[in-house]
Design a protein around this motif. Structure first.
Motif, mmCIF file in Angstrom:
data_model
loop_
_atom_site.group_PDB
_atom_site.id
_atom_site.type_symbol
_atom_site.label_atom_id
_atom_site.label_comp_id
_atom_site.label_asym_id
_atom_site.label_seq_id
_atom_site.Cartn_x
_atom_site.Cartn_y
_atom_site.Cartn_z
ATOM 1 N N CYS A 33 39.303 10.026 43.627
ATOM 2 C CA CYS A 33 40.208 11.101 44.055
ATOM 3 C C CYS A 33 40.456 11.115 45.555
ATOM 4 C CB CYS A 33 39.631 12.458 43.625
ATOM 5 S SG CYS A 33 39.521 12.672 41.843
ATOM 6 N N ASP A 34 39.901 10.153 46.270
ATOM 7 C CA ASP A 34 40.080 10.032 47.715
ATOM 8 C C ASP A 34 39.656 11.296 48.452
ATOM 9 O OD1 ASP A 34 40.679 8.702 50.054
ATOM 10 O OD2 ASP A 34 42.790 9.310 50.061
ATOM 11 N N VAL A 35 38.480 11.819 48.105
ATOM 12 C CA VAL A 35 37.861 12.882 48.887
ATOM 13 C C VAL A 35 36.507 12.366 49.370
ATOM 14 C CG1 VAL A 35 39.007 14.704 47.571
ATOM 15 C CG2 VAL A 35 36.679 14.015 46.945
ATOM 16 N N HIS A 36 36.001 12.995 50.435
ATOM 17 C CA HIS A 36 34.698 12.594 50.966
ATOM 18 C C HIS A 36 33.615 13.444 50.323
ATOM 19 C CE1 HIS A 36 31.766 11.015 53.793
ATOM 20 N NE2 HIS A 36 31.309 12.256 53.948
ATOM 21 N N LEU A 37 32.662 12.800 49.664
ATOM 22 C CA LEU A 37 31.577 13.507 48.988
ATOM 23 C C LEU A 37 30.326 13.485 49.858
ATOM 24 C CD1 LEU A 37 30.984 14.711 45.980
ATOM 25 C CD2 LEU A 37 29.430 12.769 45.911
ATOM 26 N N CYS A 38 29.748 14.657 50.054
ATOM 27 C CA CYS A 38 28.440 14.774 50.693
ATOM 28 C C CYS A 38 27.412 15.006 49.584
ATOM 29 C CB CYS A 38 28.414 15.931 51.681
ATOM 30 S SG CYS A 38 29.518 15.709 53.085
ATOM 31 N N PRO A 39 26.573 14.011 49.255
ATOM 32 C CA PRO A 39 25.622 14.156 48.150
ATOM 33 C C PRO A 39 24.357 14.889 48.606
ATOM 34 C CG PRO A 39 25.528 11.924 49.028
ATOM 35 C CD PRO A 39 26.556 12.662 49.839
ATOM 36 N N VAL A 40 24.152 16.077 48.075
ATOM 37 C CA VAL A 40 22.999 16.905 48.427
ATOM 38 C C VAL A 40 22.033 16.881 47.243
ATOM 39 C CG1 VAL A 40 22.213 19.203 49.087
ATOM 40 C CG2 VAL A 40 24.456 18.363 49.875
ATOM 41 N N THR A 41 20.841 16.369 47.454
ATOM 42 C CA THR A 41 19.895 16.217 46.359
ATOM 43 C C THR A 41 19.150 17.520 46.113
ATOM 44 O OG1 THR A 41 19.590 13.900 46.955
ATOM 45 C CG2 THR A 41 17.967 14.872 45.471
ATOM 46 N N ALA A 268 38.256 5.959 37.843
ATOM 47 C CA ALA A 268 39.178 5.029 38.493
ATOM 48 C C ALA A 268 40.374 5.797 39.016
ATOM 49 C CB ALA A 268 39.637 3.946 37.517
ATOM 50 N N SER A 269 40.925 5.342 40.128
ATOM 51 C CA SER A 269 42.004 6.082 40.786
ATOM 52 C C SER A 269 43.335 6.013 40.051
ATOM 53 C CB SER A 269 42.193 5.559 42.210
ATOM 54 O OG SER A 269 42.541 4.185 42.195
ATOM 55 N N ASP A 270 43.489 5.091 39.095
ATOM 56 C CA ASP A 270 44.787 4.931 38.437
ATOM 57 C C ASP A 270 45.091 6.013 37.403
ATOM 58 O OD1 ASP A 270 42.978 4.147 36.498
ATOM 59 O OD2 ASP A 270 43.852 2.157 36.168
ATOM 60 N N PHE A 271 44.137 6.902 37.151
ATOM 61 C CA PHE A 271 44.369 7.940 36.135
ATOM 62 C C PHE A 271 45.557 8.828 36.463
ATOM 63 C CE2 PHE A 271 42.032 10.459 39.240
ATOM 64 C CZ PHE A 271 42.586 11.727 39.124
ATOM 65 N N TRP A 449 57.301 12.074 40.134
ATOM 66 C CA TRP A 449 56.059 12.081 39.348
ATOM 67 C C TRP A 449 56.313 12.651 37.962
ATOM 68 C CZ3 TRP A 449 52.338 15.141 36.957
ATOM 69 C CH2 TRP A 449 51.066 14.572 36.809
ATOM 70 N N TRP A 450 57.078 13.729 37.886
ATOM 71 C CA TRP A 450 57.450 14.316 36.579
ATOM 72 C C TRP A 450 58.153 13.260 35.724
ATOM 73 C CZ3 TRP A 450 55.125 18.160 38.830
ATOM 74 C CH2 TRP A 450 54.989 19.410 38.238
ATOM 75 N N VAL A 451 59.098 12.547 36.329
ATOM 76 C CA VAL A 451 59.865 11.534 35.597
ATOM 77 C C VAL A 451 58.926 10.482 35.010
ATOM 78 C CG1 VAL A 451 61.521 9.637 35.876
ATOM 79 C CG2 VAL A 451 62.016 11.882 36.867
ATOM 80 N N TRP A 519 49.552 10.512 43.441
ATOM 81 C CA TRP A 519 49.197 11.915 43.248
ATOM 82 C C TRP A 519 50.423 12.815 43.389
ATOM 83 C CZ3 TRP A 519 44.555 14.781 42.629
ATOM 84 C CH2 TRP A 519 43.423 13.988 42.405
ATOM 85 N N PRO A 520 50.559 13.820 42.523
ATOM 86 C CA PRO A 520 51.585 14.839 42.774
ATOM 87 C C PRO A 520 51.151 15.731 43.921
ATOM 88 C CG PRO A 520 50.219 15.503 40.917
ATOM 89 C CD PRO A 520 49.751 14.130 41.325
ATOM 90 N N LYS A 521 52.084 16.511 44.424
ATOM 91 C CA LYS A 521 51.759 17.506 45.444
ATOM 92 C C LYS A 521 51.611 18.868 44.786
ATOM 93 C CE LYS A 521 54.148 14.963 49.100
ATOM 94 N NZ LYS A 521 55.213 14.978 50.133
#
Length: 528
Positions: A33-41, A268-271, A449-451, A519-521
């Protein structure tokens, strides 16, 4: 530092030594999803694909230190939870949520997505009564969205609600404080993969064909992390749930057989640009029994003129340029029944004589009775129909009545898709004063994107005031483009220019002169 295009999500969850679920699955979903994840255990597990052999919550002081370090440098747009390990850790997290929400003037208030990991897929229990009570008392009242599966929803609510319907359980969880609830159906055995969505924007069953695989490790983590990522990107809860459903289905399709047990799903990002993955959203609490295939292909509307009287419709027909016309008369049938009936009947006859397809806006029962080609309805109108009216409309459609449906958001696109319409309107493409509505302009990006994603021709509507705008809309591959105010006082004079613009855009699309968005907006602002 992460860019504005890469928002920050904290995942406070467990470490899976087998790499299938927990923070490992969260990281894969975040990257997709192209976000930055901070993994907190929050907890450490000893597990593989077959069993969980040990669970240890981290010391609350260590959890607090991790959160303090991140708050000082990497404040989150969204906090997502997974395996928390202990009631003490829930208390630490709740304090930090309040601190971040109270101490972020000028910054976005962080949302909270709660994935209540209470059991492993192997059956191991992750929560005792103290932890369940902490979820109910400390996390649900702070939750933006909670994403339990059916077993977890029943555990959170207790024996009194264990046999209640899934929609009733979602309502009960919202009464405990969660703003939105999505009870996922991965642990059910329905023919379709059904998630019950209950949000301020929409409620209904989100459905997709179930992926036939035994390799499901990390499914719930992928769903919740994608939902959190979508909220971090600015989507409201209902739209975020649509994206999470799509991403999880794609991850299941890519699941890997590792070890002797259930292998991990692979995000995967292609979803986000795969039309196969667009779910359907039901109109009511009745679960869909099967997957509704797209309706038989209808003729694309093309240049689509919208008029407010029979006289203006005749002027459009005289121009001989529009291929579809909509009669939009905002009359009260109770007060203007005779005049409305005469206008609709006259318009049907005139359009049929000119070989032009006519849609009647709103007055579907009258249109069906008089033999109109089709009707156009907004989704608020559809939701307001009684059960008997739905049956009558369905019978009219079986008899040949075409249906066009408005859509303004991802969840409305999914609801429209479930109804197998002749076309789906996407709007407003540009700012419009024709209607007062909360939606952001979709722009050419979302129209394209709708199309790509819709299972029916897409009609561009809203703010199309110049032939150049219509040409650009046609160049996205839209099946139709609506002109209302742009017709001017003399449609006979203006419509040939509109027709030429539509043809130029359609030719450009056919030549491959167009971009395909990923990605849509967002089309609706999030509430604070």
């Amino acid at each position: 530092m992460p860019t504005l295009e890469q928002p920050i999500v904290w995942s406070v969850a467990g470490l899976d030594s087998g790499g299938g679920a927990g923070l490992s699955a969260d990281q894969r979903a975040a990257e997709a999803c192209d976000v930055h994840l901070c993994p907190v255990t929050a907890a450490v597990t000893a597990q593989n694909s077959v069993a969980v052999t040990r669970i240890a919550a981290v010391d609350p002081a260590l959890l607090d230190a991790q959160l303090a370090a991140l708050a000082d440098d990497l404040p989150p747009a969204v906090i997502k939870t997974g395996l928390l390990g202990s009631a003490d850790n829930v208390q630490v997290l709740a304090r930090w949520i309040d601190r971040l929400r109270e101490g972020s003037p000028g910054r976005r208030t962080p949302a909270l997505v709660v994935d209540p990991v209470l059991h492993a897929s192997t059956g191991a229990a992750f929560a005792d009564e103290a932890l369940l009570a902490a979820y109910r008392e400390l996390l649900l009242p702070r939750a933006t969205v909670i994403t339990p599966n059916r077993r977890e929803a029943a555990a959170l609510l207790g024996p009194a609600m264990s046999q209640a319907s899934v929609p009733a359980q979602a309502a009960a969880l919202r009464e405990l404080g969660a703003l939105s609830v999505c009870i996922t159906g991965g642990d059910a055995h329905d023919a379709l993969a059904l998630d019950w969505l209950a949000t301020p924007q929409a409620s209904g069953w989100l459905a997709l064909p179930r992926v036939a695989t035994r390799h499901t490790h990390g499914t719930g983590c992928t769903y919740a992390s994608t939902l959190a990522a979508a909220i971090a990107r600015g989507f409201v809860s209902a739209d975020a749930a649509v994206l999470a459903k799509m991403a999880t289905t794609r991850a299941l399709e890519r699941a890997t057989a590792l070890g002797r047990g259930a292998g991990p799903v692979r995000a995967a990002s292609d979803f986000v640009a795969d039309p196969r993955l667009l779910p359907h959203l039901s109109m009511d609490e009745q679960p869909p029994a099967d997957w509704a295939a797209p309706a038989a292909s209808a003729a694309a509307p093309g240049l689509y003129a919208i008029v407010d009287s029979a006289e203006r419709l005749r002027a459009v027909l005289r121009a001989g340029a529009a291929t579809t016309v909509q009669l939009r008369i905002k009359a009260d049938p109770a007060n203007d029944a005779t005049a409305l009936r005469d206008a609709v009947a006259t318009s049907i006859a005139a359009a049929r004589g000119a070989g032009v397809r006519l849609y009647i806006n709103d007055h579907w029962a009258l249109a069906a009775a008089l033999g109109a080609d089709g009707v156009h309805l907004g989704q608020e109108d559809l939701l307001a129909l009684s059960a008997d009216e739905h049956l009558r409309l369905h019978a009219a459609r079986r008899a040949g009545l075409h249906l066009g449906i408005s859509s303004h958001s991802l969840w409305e696109l999914c609801r429209a898709a479930a109804l197998q319409p002749s076309y789906i309107a996407c709007g407003p493409v540009w700012p419009t004063t024709t209607k007062d509505m909360p939606w952001h302009p979709q722009g050419l990006h979302n129209l394209a994107w709708w199309v790509r994603m819709a299972p029916a021709p897409v009609v561009a509507i809203g703010g199309i005031l110049t032939p150049e705008q219509l040409r650009d809309a046609a160049a996205t591959g839209a099946g139709g483009g609506c002109v209302v105010r742009g017709l001017g006082p003399s449609p006979e004079a203006t419509l040939p220019t509109w027709r030429d613009a539509w043809r130029a855009g359609a030719t450009a699309f056919a030549a491959g002169d167009h971009a395909t968005p990923s990605w849509p907006k967002t089309s609706l602002s999030m509430s604070p």
